[in-house]
Motif scaffolding. Structure first.
Motif, short mmCIF file in Angstrom:
data_model
loop_
_atom_site.label_atom_id
_atom_site.label_comp_id
_atom_site.label_asym_id
_atom_site.label_seq_id
_atom_site.Cartn_x
_atom_site.Cartn_y
_atom_site.Cartn_z
N UNK A 67 -6.37 24.98 -37.31
CA UNK A 67 -7.14 24.20 -38.62
C UNK A 67 -6.06 23.23 -38.85
N UNK A 68 -6.75 22.03 -39.22
CA UNK A 68 -6.01 21.14 -39.97
C UNK A 68 -5.20 21.35 -41.40
N UNK A 69 -4.13 20.91 -41.69
CA UNK A 69 -3.60 21.33 -43.16
C UNK A 69 -2.96 20.02 -43.68
N UNK A 70 -2.72 20.00 -44.76
CA UNK A 70 -1.96 19.03 -45.31
C UNK A 70 -0.49 19.11 -44.80
N UNK A 71 0.24 17.99 -44.46
CA UNK A 71 1.42 17.96 -43.64
C UNK A 71 2.60 18.77 -44.39
N UNK A 72 3.18 19.50 -43.52
CA UNK A 72 4.24 20.35 -44.09
C UNK A 72 5.29 19.68 -44.02
N UNK A 73 6.47 19.67 -45.20
CA UNK A 73 7.53 18.82 -45.20
C UNK A 73 8.66 19.25 -44.18
N UNK A 74 8.58 20.47 -43.70
CA UNK A 74 9.57 20.73 -42.68
C UNK A 74 9.26 20.14 -41.28
N UNK A 134 7.82 14.85 -61.53
CA UNK A 134 6.86 14.49 -60.32
C UNK A 134 7.13 13.39 -59.38
N UNK A 135 7.74 12.26 -60.06
CA UNK A 135 7.90 11.38 -58.94
C UNK A 135 8.94 11.77 -58.12
N UNK A 136 9.96 12.61 -58.66
CA UNK A 136 11.07 12.73 -57.74
C UNK A 136 10.46 13.63 -56.62
N UNK A 137 9.41 14.62 -56.89
CA UNK A 137 8.85 15.51 -55.76
C UNK A 137 8.08 14.48 -54.75
N UNK A 138 7.52 13.52 -55.40
CA UNK A 138 6.77 12.46 -54.24
C UNK A 138 7.74 12.07 -53.50
N UNK A 139 8.84 11.58 -54.07
CA UNK A 139 9.79 10.90 -53.43
C UNK A 139 10.37 11.62 -52.17
N UNK A 140 10.49 12.82 -52.84
CA UNK A 140 10.96 13.81 -51.47
C UNK A 140 10.07 14.14 -50.55
N UNK A 141 8.81 14.16 -50.96
CA UNK A 141 7.99 14.52 -49.57
C UNK A 141 7.66 13.12 -48.88
#
Length: 971
Positions: A350-357, A451-458
Motif C-alpha cells: 500500500x502506498x503511504x506518505x513518505x517516511x523520514x527514515x 511547525x516550520x522547524x518540523x517542515x524543514x526537518x522533513x
C-alpha cells in the motif's frame, strides 16, 4: 463408553477407542452401540449412524456390523485395525497358543495428516448437531451417471431438509436396470461423473479436475473446465474409478478444506499412481470447496497448492536417517514447483506518505490511506476460468504465446497504476500542507515556529533520501523504491529545488526503464506506445540476476582474501578471474575460475565454498527445473563436500525443539500419548551443544513436572526456516494475485487488491524481520532471501530450488532431485516404449526393440533409485557425525564413561545396536588427542632383550605364541 460386561482393556476398548478417534462417540441402542460408519459416513455430516458394535462376553470378542453393507475389513481398515483386533487375545499364527499382541501406540502419520497439521485444520471434522427435524426430506437435484458408451448407469439423488440448527443434505443412489426397464434402489457401477466428457478431454490432452461432489463438478463445467467426481462421498473413491482416468496428462485434485477432503485427496493420489502423467492437489483460496472459490470471483489461477499433498509443492522435512523409526517412514514428498499458473509478476504494498527514515532495500510500507473501491468499468476483462491457466505449466518466461504477452502488459499496467497512485498521494499531501499553512495563521507564534522547524526537518530528510537513491544509481533501485521516490519528489517539488530536480530525473528514468510516460503537471501516466514490454521486463530480470552475481562476487572475494597462504599477486589474479565470472556467470566460466583457484594453491574447502556460492546464490536452479545436466555444478553436491556444515545443525534445530516442547506440554495437559514427541525431541536435541542439551532436558523435566506452567520459548529469536519458507512461498504466490486484482479493476485502490496487498505486506514484514533481526541465518541465506524479493519485484515468480543453506533443508532438495530423476527416467522410458509400439504390428523386430528398451530403462531407473538411496544415506551420515561429535564433546578424553555416554546418545538418536557399535568403534580410534599420546623412544635406546627376535621366529614356526606365559620365551 462401556459395553455390558466388557473389560476395561481388550477388543472392546481397542475398537471403540479407534472409532471415537475417527467418527466420534457412539450412542446406546439396546445391547448394541451405534456409530457412524467410517467407510461411508466419515464426512462429519448429519447421519443416522449405521454401524453397530457389540461386545460378546462369552467369546471374548467384539462384533462390528454395518447395516448398509460395508465389509468388516473395510470398516476396520478405515480406523487402522484388522480382524485380529476384534478378539481380546488374538491367535498368533505358528505358535499354537494365544497371547496378547503388542501393537504400536501411535499410527504412522500419513501425508494427509501432515497436511492437516501444517494447515491448522482439525484432524477430525466436528459433527454438526442440527437438533430436531422440522421438514421432510425433499429431492432437490438428480445427478445422472453415464458410462463411456453413453448408457445410463444410475443416478444420485440430492435431498434436503430443515432442522432447528439449519438445513442439511443427504444423498441416495439408484441403478438403472435394462432388464426391468426401471430403477433399482441400490448402488451402480463405480464410474466417475460425466465420464464421456472426461474421456474426450483425456484424448484431447486436456487437464481433468477431480472435485468432491457433483455440484462442484457442474459449477466447474460452467466455468469452462472438465471436471468429475464420484458417487458416495469423500471415502467412496476406488481404484475402479481411477482406471477411467488412465492416460490423462494432468489431473488436478481440488480437495475440500477439511479432514475428509484431505484424506480423500491422499487416497485418490495413490489410486492414480502410474495411470496419469502427473497429479496436482489444490484447494480453494476462498471458502471450503471449488463452488465457494468460483462464487467468490476467484479464477483457476488462484487455487492454492496443498503442502505435503501436492507433489510439486516444496515441503521442508527432517533429514531421513538410515535406522530407527525414521527409516521405516515413507520418503518425503517430491519437492519441485509450487502451482505455477502463468501470471503477471508481483507487486506489493500500500502506498503511504513518505517516511523520514532511510528506505531499506526491502522495507514494507505502512498501511495506506483508506480509499473507496470503485467498481470495475464495463467491458473490463476479468480473470479467465479455463484450464489454459493450468495447461501452460512449462511456458517459457519470454516465449511468444498470447498469455505471456498478456503477462508483460499486466506487469506494465500495474507499474502505471503504482506510479499514478504515488502522484495522487503526492498531490494530496501538498493539498494537506497548504491547508495546514492557512490554519497556522490562527495559532500562536511559538506553534508556527515549531511547525516550520518540523517542515524543514522533513524536507531535509526527503532531500537526503533522494540524493542517496540517486548516488546508489536508480538502476539498482526496485520499482517500489522508485515509486516512493517519485511521491517524495512530487510532494516537495514546489518547496525544494533538489526535489524538483530529482522529479525530472525520476520521470526520465521511469520512462526509459518501465516504458511509462509521466505527466507530473496533471498526474497522468501512460504506457509508452514505443516501449517493447517484453524487453523491458527481461531487462528488469537481468538487472536482478546481475545483482545476484555481484553479491556472490563479494562473497568469493572475501573467501580468497581470508587465505593467508595465497600471495597477494596471486590474489589479484584470482580477483580478476572472479570478475570474469561475474560478467559471465556461465558454468564454463566457473570451471575456469576453479582451475585458476587450484593453480594458485587455494585449499580444496575454499574452492568448494566458492563453487557452492556460485550455484546457490549466483545462478540457482529454480523450483521445477527438470533439466538434469550431469556436468553442471550442484549446490547440494558442493555443500555435501564441505567438511563442516555451513549452518550449525544445533542452531537450525532450536526453533523446532521449541515447537516440540510446546507439543509435549499440550499432550501432557490432555493425557495424550507422548512417546512419539519424546522420540522426535531426543533426535533433535542430540545435535545441540552439551550446554544446550542440558538446558533443553531441564525444560522437558520442568514441563513434565508441571504441564500447566507458563514456559516461554527457549530460543525465541532463532529463525524457524519452515515458517520463513512458508512466508516466502506465500509472498511469491499472493504478490502476483494482488497485482492482477488491481489491473483487472483498473484501480490501485480496488477492495480486493487492497486486501491482498495487506496480506502480502504481512508476509513481507515477517520475511524482513527474520532477515534483519532473526538469529541463526547464514549471510548467504540472507543474501538469497533478499535476492528472491528482487526477483519477484522484477516479475520472476519461480523460487530457487534451494532457499536455505542448512544441511536439513538441502538434504530435502537433494533427495527429492534424486527421486525426480528416477521418476523422469521412468516416464521417458515409457514414452519411448509407446513410440516403439506405435510402429504397427508386433513383429519379431519390434519385440526385440521392446526387450532391449526395457533392459536399458530398467537399468537406468535402478541406477537412479540407487542414487536416491545413496543421497539419503549421505545426508544421514552427516547428521550422525554431528551427533557423535556433540556426544564426544560432552565427556573428557579417555574417560571410562566416554564411550558409554556416546553409545547412549546414539541410542537416543534412533540408531540400532549394530550401528551404535560401529560408530563407537570408529570414534574410539581418535578418542585420545595427539597431545595425550605416549612420547616416542629416544634414538639408540634398545627396547627389547637380546635374542628376542630369534626366539620370536622360532616360537612362531612351532605354532607357539609369544605371550608372557610362554615357557619358551626365556623370561
Amino acid at each position: 463408553m462401556a459395553a455390558p460386561n466388557s473389560p476395561d482393556q481388550g477388543s472392546w476398548a481397542r475398537v471403540t477407542a479407534a472409532l471415537e478417534q475417527v467418527v466420534g462417540f457412539g450412542r446406546p441402542a439396546g445391547t448394541w452401540t451405534k456409530y457412524c460408519c467410517p467407510v461411508h459416513e466419515s464426512d462429519g455430516g448429519h447421519h443416522n449412524p449405521s454401524l453397530s458394535v457389540k461386545y460378546l462376553a462369552d467369546a471374548k470378542r467384539t462384533k462390528v456390523v454395518c447395516q448398509v453393507g460395508c465389509d468388516d475389513e473395510q470398516v476396520l481398515d478405515a480406523i487402522g485395525l484388522t480382524v485380529r483386533d476384534l478378539y481380546d487375545t488374538p491367535i498368533q499364527r505358528g505358535t499354537g497358543r494365544s497371547r496378547p499382541v503388542q501393537r504400536p501406540s501411535v499410527r504412522p502419520e500419513s501425508r494427509s495428516d501432515r497436511a492437516l497439521r501444517a494447515a491448522g485444520i482439525p484432524a477430525k471434522k466436528a459433527k454438526r448437531n442440527l437438533g430436531q427435524q422440522l421438514s421432510p426430506w425433499k429431492p432437490t437435484t438428480t445427478y445422472t451417471y453415464v458410462r463411456a458408451d453413453g448408457t445410463v448407469a444410475g443416478e444420485v439423488i440430492r435431498k434436503e431438509a430443515d432442522f432447528e440448527g439449519g438445513r442439511d443434505k443427504a444423498f441416495s443412489q439408484r441403478a438403472w436396470s435394462p432388464a426391468r426397464n426401471g430403477w433399482e434402489h441400490h448402488g451402480f457401477d463405480k464410474i466417475p461423473f460425466q465420464l464421456p466428457q472426461v474421456r474426450e478431454a483425456i484424448e484431447a490432452g486436456k487437464t481433468i479436475y477431480l472435485v468432491e461432489g457433483e455440484k462442484d463438478a457442474i459449477n466447474a463445467a460452467n466455468a469452462g473446465l472438465v471436471a468429475t467426481t464420484n458417487a458416495g462421498g469423500a471415502s467412496a473413491w476406488t481404484a475402479e474409478h481411477a482406471e477411467h482416468l488412465h492416460g490423462a496428462s494432468t489431473v488436478v485434485i481440488v480437495a475440500d478444506a477439511d479432514a475428509p477432503g484431505y484424506h480423500r485427496a491422499d487416497r485418490v493420489m495413490d489410486t492414480l499412481s502410474g495411470l496419469v502423467g502427473r497429479v496436482r492437489v489444490v484447494q480453494a483460496a476462498t471458502g471450503k470447496d471449488l463452488t465457494d472459490h468460483l462464487e467468490a470471483g476467484r479464477g483457476v489461477a488462484d487455487l492454492v497448492p496443498i503442502p505435503h499433498l501436492d507433489p510439486y509443492t516444496r515441503v521442508l522435512a527432517s533429514v531421513p536417517t538410515t535406522s530407527g523409526r525414521a527409516a521405516r517412514e515413507p520418503a518425503p514428498p517430491v519437492v519441485t514447483a509450487p502451482l505455477e499458473f502463468p501470471s503477471p509478476p508481483p507487486e506489493f504494498f500500500e502506498p503511504v506518505p513518505p517516511d523520514p527514515g532511510p528506505p531499506l532495500d526491502f522495507e514494507p510500507p505502512p498501511e495506506p490511506e483508506t480509499h473507496s473501491a470503485a467498481p470495475p468499468p464495463e467491458g473490463e476483462p476479468t480473470m479467465p476460468r479455463s484450464e489454459s491457466m493450468l495447461d501452460h505449466f512449462d511456458t517459457p518466461m519470454f516465449g511468444h504465446s498470447d498469455e505471456v504477452d498478456h503477462m508483460h502488459r499486466e506487469w506494465s499496467s500495474f507499474s502505471k497504476l503504482l506510479m499514478q497512485q504515488m502522484l495522487l498521494l503526492a498531490s494530496k499531501i501538498v493539498a494537506q500542507r497548504q491547508a495546514a499553512q492557512q490554519r497556522r495563521q490562527e495559532v500562536s507564534e511559538a506553534e508556527r515556529v515549531a511547525d516550520e522547524h518540523r517542515l524543514a526537518a522533513e524536507k531535509s530528510a526527503v532531500e537526503t533520501r533522494l540524493r542517496k537513491l540517486r548516488e546508489a544509481d536508480y538502476d539498482n533501485a526496485s520499482r517500489t523504491e522508485l515509486a516512493f521516490a517519485l511521491a517524495d519528489a512530487g510532494t516537495w517539488a514546489e518547496a525544494s529545488g533538489v526535489a524538483e530536480s530529482e522529479r525530472e530525473y525520476l520521470t526520465a528514468h521511469i520512462n526509459r526503464r518501465f516504458g511509462l510516460a509521466i505527466n507530473t503537471a496533471n498526474g497522468e501516466v501512460h504506457i509508452d506506445k514505443d516501449a517493447t514490454l517484453a524487453e523491458l521486463m527481461a531487462t528488469e530480470q537481468n538487472r536482478a540476476k546481475a545483482t545476484r552475481a555481484r553479491k556472490t562476487q563479494d562473497h568469493m572475494i572475501a573467501l580468497v582474501a581470508a587465505e593467508a597462504d595465497i600471495e597477494e599477486s596471486a590474489k589479484a589474479e584470482l580477483y580478476a578471474a572472479i570478475e570474469s565470472w561475474r560478467a559471465n556467470p556461465h558454468p564454463d566460466q566457473l570451471k575456469e575460475l576453479n582451475r585458476q583457484l587450484k593453480e594458485k594453491k587455494a585449499p580444496e574447502q575454499t574452492r568448494t565454498r566458492i563453487r557452492f556460492a556460485a550455484a546457490y546464490l549466483g545462478t540457482p536452479a529454480v523450483i521445477g527445473d527438470e533439466e538434469f545436466d550431469p556436468t553442471a555444478i550442484s549446490a547440494a553436491q558442493e555443500q555435501s563436500s564441505l567438511s563442516t556444515p555451513l549452518v550449525d545443525p544445533g542452531e537450525e534445530a532450536k526453533p523446532r525443539i521449541d515447537r516440540l516442547l510446546e507439543t509435549y506440554q499440550e499432550q501432557l495437559r490432555v493425557g495424550a500419548p507422548t512417546k512419539q514427541v519424546l522420540e522426535d525431541l531426543a533426535r533433535e536435541v542430540a545435535v545441540l551443544t552439551p550446554d544446550d542439551q542440558d538446558a533443553a532436558r531441564a525444560r522437558g523435566k520442568a514441563v513434565r513436572a508441571n504441564p500447566a506452567g507458563l514456559y516461554p520459548r527457549m530460543w525465541p529469536s532463532h529463525v524457524d526456516r519452515d515458517e520463513l519458507g512458508e512466508h516466502i512461498h506465500a509472498y511469491a504466490k499472493l504478490a502476483p494475485a494482488a497485482e492482477r486484482a488491481a489491473v483487472a479493476a483498473d484501480d490501485f485502490s480496488d477492495a480486493d487488491a487492497t486486501e491482498l496487498r495487506k496480506q502480502v505486506a504481512k508476509h513481507r514484514t515477517a520475511i524482513k524481520e527474520a532477515v534483519t533481526n532473526g538469529e541463526g541465518l547464514h549471510e548467504l541465506e540472507k543474501a538469497q532471501i533478499k535476492a528472491v524479493l528482487r526477483d519477484i519485484d522484477a516479475g520472476k515468480t519461480q523460487l530457487p530450488e534451494q532457499l536455505f543453506a542448512d544441511d536439513r533443508s538441502v538434504a530435502v532438495v537433494d533427495i527429492a532431485r534424486s527421486q525426480r530423476l528416477a521418476h523422469t527416467t521412468g516416464r521417458a522410458g515409457r514414452r519411448d516404449l509407446e513410440k516403439i509400439l506405435e510402429t504397427g504390428g508386433v513383429s519379431d523386430e519390434v519385440r526385440a526393440q521392446v526387450t532391449d528398451h526395457l533392459d536399458r530403462t530398467t537399468g537406468s531407473v535402478e541406477a537412479a533409485h540407487r542414487q536416491g538411496a545413496e543421497t539419503t544415506a549421505k545426508w544421514a551420515q552427516r547428521w550422525e557425525a554431528v551427533v557423535i561429535a556433540r556426544a564426544a564433546d560432552a565427556v573428557d578424553y579417555d574417560s571410562p564413561a566416554r564411550q558409554q555416554k556416546l553409545a547412549d546418545k546414539l541410542r537416543v538418536a534412533g540408531l540400532d545396536e549394530d550401528q551404535i557399535a560401529e560408530r563407537v568403534a570408529a570414534n574410539a580410534s581418535f578418542a585420545t588427542p595427539p597431545s595425550a599420546a605416549a612420547a616416542p623412544p629416544k634414538r639408540g635406546t634398545r627396547t627389547t632383550s637380546p635374542g628376542d627376535g630369534m626366539r620370536y621366529g622360532h616360537n612362531r614356526n612351532n605354532g607357539k605364541g609369544r605371550g608372557k606365559g610362554d615357557p619358551d620365551q626365556g623370561r
